[in-house]
Design a protein around this motif. Structure first.
Motif, mmCIF file in Angstrom:
data_model
loop_
_atom_site.group_PDB
_atom_site.id
_atom_site.type_symbol
_atom_site.label_atom_id
_atom_site.label_comp_id
_atom_site.label_asym_id
_atom_site.label_seq_id
_atom_site.Cartn_x
_atom_site.Cartn_y
_atom_site.Cartn_z
ATOM 1 N N SER A 103 -2.996 -10.839 -10.704
ATOM 2 C CA SER A 103 -3.750 -9.591 -10.737
ATOM 3 C C SER A 103 -5.247 -9.866 -10.757
ATOM 4 O O SER A 103 -6.022 -9.228 -10.034
ATOM 5 C CB SER A 103 -3.341 -8.778 -11.965
ATOM 6 N N LEU A 104 -5.668 -10.826 -11.575
ATOM 7 C CA LEU A 104 -7.081 -11.171 -11.675
ATOM 8 C C LEU A 104 -7.618 -11.685 -10.347
ATOM 9 O O LEU A 104 -8.731 -11.348 -9.929
ATOM 10 C CB LEU A 104 -7.283 -12.221 -12.768
ATOM 11 N N LEU A 105 -6.824 -12.490 -9.681
ATOM 12 C CA LEU A 105 -7.248 -13.057 -8.402
ATOM 13 C C LEU A 105 -7.560 -11.957 -7.391
ATOM 14 O O LEU A 105 -8.562 -12.011 -6.661
ATOM 15 C CB LEU A 105 -6.149 -13.973 -7.857
ATOM 16 N N ILE A 106 -6.736 -10.943 -7.358
ATOM 17 C CA ILE A 106 -6.954 -9.837 -6.426
ATOM 18 C C ILE A 106 -8.181 -9.024 -6.837
ATOM 19 O O ILE A 106 -8.980 -8.605 -5.998
ATOM 20 C CB ILE A 106 -5.704 -8.941 -6.367
ATOM 21 N N LEU B 275 3.907 3.007 -3.491
ATOM 22 C CA LEU B 275 3.086 1.951 -4.070
ATOM 23 C C LEU B 275 2.935 2.109 -5.580
ATOM 24 O O LEU B 275 2.290 1.289 -6.226
ATOM 25 C CB LEU B 275 1.697 1.937 -3.418
ATOM 26 N N ASP B 276 3.532 3.140 -6.139
ATOM 27 C CA ASP B 276 3.480 3.345 -7.579
ATOM 28 C C ASP B 276 4.341 2.285 -8.274
ATOM 29 O O ASP B 276 5.499 2.079 -7.889
ATOM 30 C CB ASP B 276 4.010 4.747 -7.921
ATOM 31 N N PRO B 277 3.790 1.586 -9.286
ATOM 32 C CA PRO B 277 4.564 0.517 -9.944
ATOM 33 C C PRO B 277 5.897 0.960 -10.514
ATOM 34 O O PRO B 277 6.880 0.207 -10.465
ATOM 35 C CB PRO B 277 3.611 0.043 -11.061
ATOM 36 N N ASP B 278 5.968 2.176 -11.070
ATOM 37 C CA ASP B 278 7.252 2.660 -11.588
ATOM 38 C C ASP B 278 8.268 2.825 -10.470
ATOM 39 O O ASP B 278 9.441 2.438 -10.605
ATOM 40 C CB ASP B 278 7.064 3.994 -12.313
ATOM 41 N N ILE B 279 7.865 3.414 -9.361
ATOM 42 C CA ILE B 279 8.787 3.621 -8.248
ATOM 43 C C ILE B 279 9.224 2.281 -7.663
ATOM 44 O O ILE B 279 10.386 2.110 -7.267
ATOM 45 C CB ILE B 279 8.151 4.519 -7.176
ATOM 46 N N ILE B 280 8.320 1.325 -7.612
ATOM 47 C CA ILE B 280 8.689 -0.023 -7.166
ATOM 48 C C ILE B 280 9.806 -0.565 -8.045
ATOM 49 O O ILE B 280 10.811 -1.093 -7.564
ATOM 50 C CB ILE B 280 7.468 -0.958 -7.210
ATOM 51 N N GLU B 281 9.651 -0.414 -9.342
ATOM 52 C CA GLU B 281 10.661 -0.923 -10.275
ATOM 53 C C GLU B 281 11.978 -0.180 -10.125
ATOM 54 O O GLU B 281 13.050 -0.794 -10.078
ATOM 55 C CB GLU B 281 10.149 -0.800 -11.708
ATOM 56 N N TRP B 282 11.917 1.152 -10.045
ATOM 57 C CA TRP B 282 13.151 1.929 -9.934
ATOM 58 C C TRP B 282 13.902 1.608 -8.648
ATOM 59 O O TRP B 282 15.125 1.517 -8.631
ATOM 60 C CB TRP B 282 12.832 3.422 -10.016
ATOM 61 N N SER C 168 -3.582 -4.419 -6.925
ATOM 62 C CA SER C 168 -3.211 -5.410 -7.936
ATOM 63 C C SER C 168 -1.996 -4.967 -8.747
ATOM 64 O O SER C 168 -1.176 -5.788 -9.157
ATOM 65 C CB SER C 168 -4.393 -5.703 -8.864
ATOM 66 N N GLY C 169 -1.868 -3.657 -8.985
ATOM 67 C CA GLY C 169 -0.715 -3.160 -9.724
ATOM 68 C C GLY C 169 0.588 -3.385 -8.980
ATOM 69 O O GLY C 169 1.641 -3.579 -9.589
ATOM 70 N N ILE C 170 0.525 -3.375 -7.654
ATOM 71 C CA ILE C 170 1.721 -3.616 -6.847
ATOM 72 C C ILE C 170 2.200 -5.044 -7.042
ATOM 73 O O ILE C 170 3.397 -5.310 -7.196
ATOM 74 C CB ILE C 170 1.423 -3.362 -5.361
ATOM 75 N N VAL C 171 1.252 -5.984 -7.040
ATOM 76 C CA VAL C 171 1.619 -7.379 -7.226
ATOM 77 C C VAL C 171 2.219 -7.593 -8.604
ATOM 78 O O VAL C 171 3.225 -8.292 -8.762
ATOM 79 C CB VAL C 171 0.394 -8.289 -7.015
ATOM 80 N N SER C 172 1.619 -6.978 -9.620
ATOM 81 C CA SER C 172 2.165 -7.100 -10.971
ATOM 82 C C SER C 172 3.587 -6.557 -11.035
ATOM 83 O O SER C 172 4.469 -7.169 -11.648
ATOM 84 C CB SER C 172 1.269 -6.353 -11.972
ATOM 85 N N ALA C 173 3.818 -5.414 -10.406
ATOM 86 C CA ALA C 173 5.165 -4.845 -10.382
ATOM 87 C C ALA C 173 6.121 -5.754 -9.630
ATOM 88 O O ALA C 173 7.271 -5.944 -10.035
ATOM 89 C CB ALA C 173 5.135 -3.461 -9.736
ATOM 90 N N ALA C 174 5.648 -6.338 -8.532
ATOM 91 C CA ALA C 174 6.496 -7.236 -7.749
ATOM 92 C C ALA C 174 6.911 -8.445 -8.569
ATOM 93 O O ALA C 174 8.060 -8.901 -8.506
ATOM 94 C CB ALA C 174 5.758 -7.690 -6.486
#
Length: 294
Positions: free
Chosen positions: A212-215, A136-143, A227-233
């Motif tokens: 992000s704000l909505l969450i 669930l880490d945004p960096d790992i999602i991106e990688w 919320s960080g997951i959604v931003s990364a997505a």
């Protein structure tokens, strides 16, 4: 357009390569290591473009050499170039990437916090199996999204968002905060203006802020942590996006519908509009682009 909207649009156009300036690299004082001693280190088989930190303009969410090394090592681990249980010797990393002991040490600490590596006395630092990663880490999602697991990552993100965001929209309708309504309206205004200007970067950033704000205002702290997951997505689901596939009038109108439903306290309407938003252009085949530059 509000001051917030103008500020965000200007910020979206700024850039920072994060590269260190002259004299900022405290290099290892290593002598040239004989080739026979390095024959099986494995670093020479890696992408040569990853070899020198100064060759890459991109970086992790951090800045400078530390952020760049985190990103490069993280990408190599997630892609499988550095497999599970692979030893990571700080001296080898420092020599290979021409960075200081401090940069290597701090970068490995970041990767350890993400679950990608582990450091143990008398064992050293080793790559951990994927079952230990913080997925669930945004960096790992991106990688993952830009590596061999890109299809799985895209599918998993889509499924997760279908679970999170409609629920968040319904819950957020019960909060009715004027400041939140103003900010959501600002984001819609920014997206509308950016769409007309063809400014996809600003559009994407306003879109990410909206979701992000909505969450965050859903009133559920566990959802807020997602919320960080959604931003990364949003960053990896196909370039500058709108919570679905691409900027467009249909998705923009649905953002407006969500905002109106929230203002009216209509949880069911906000949830339905969010589900429609996530399904915009379902017939379009999603193509994940090359990793974005930071």
């Amino acid at each position: 357009m509000t001051t917030l909207a103008h500020t965000m649009m200007n910020a979206a156009r700024s850039s920072d390569s994060g590269l260190a300036g002259p004299g900022e690299i405290d290099r290892y004082p290593y002598p040239e290591t004989p080739g026979a001693d390095r024959a099986n280190t494995g670093w020479e088989s890696a992408d040569p473009e990853l070899g020198r930190m100064g060759r890459r303009s991109g970086g992790s969410r951090g800045r400078g050499l530390h952020g760049q090394l985190v990103q490069q090592l993280g990408q190599m681990i997630v892609s499988g170039d550095l497999g599970a249980d692979r030893p990571l010797v700080p001296e080898e990393i420092g020599h290979r990437f021409e960075v200081s002991r401090t940069v290597v040490r701090e970068s490995l600490r970041v990767l350890e916090a993400k679950g990608l590596v582990s450091a143990r006395p008398n064992v050293g630092t080793r790559v951990r199996p994927v079952t230990d990663w913080n997925l669930l880490d945004p960096d790992i999602i991106e990688w993952r999204a830009f590596g061999p697991q890109r299809d799985d990552q895209r599918r998993e993100l889509s499924e997760l968002r279908w679970t999170i965001e409609p629920l968040a929209a319904r819950l957020a309708a019960g909060h009715g905060r004027e400041d939140v309504q103003q900010r959501l309206g600002d984001m819609v205004d920014i997206m509308n203006h950016s769409l007309g200007q063809g400014d996809v970067v600003t559009f994407a950033r306003a879109d990410a802020e909206f979701h992000s704000l909505l969450i965050q205002v859903a009133g559920n702290r566990m959802l807020e942590h997602l919320s960080g997951i959604v931003s990364a997505a949003l960053q990896v689901s196909g370039g500058p996006v709108t919570g679905c596939d691409r900027p467009g009038e249909a998705s923009l109108a649905l953002h407006g519908s969500i905002t109106e439903a929230l203002a009216a306290g209509d949880g069911a309407g906000a949830e339905a509009a969010m589900r429609q938003l996530l399904a915009v252009h379902p017939e379009v085949e999603r193509v994940v682009p090359a990793p974005r530059e930071h």
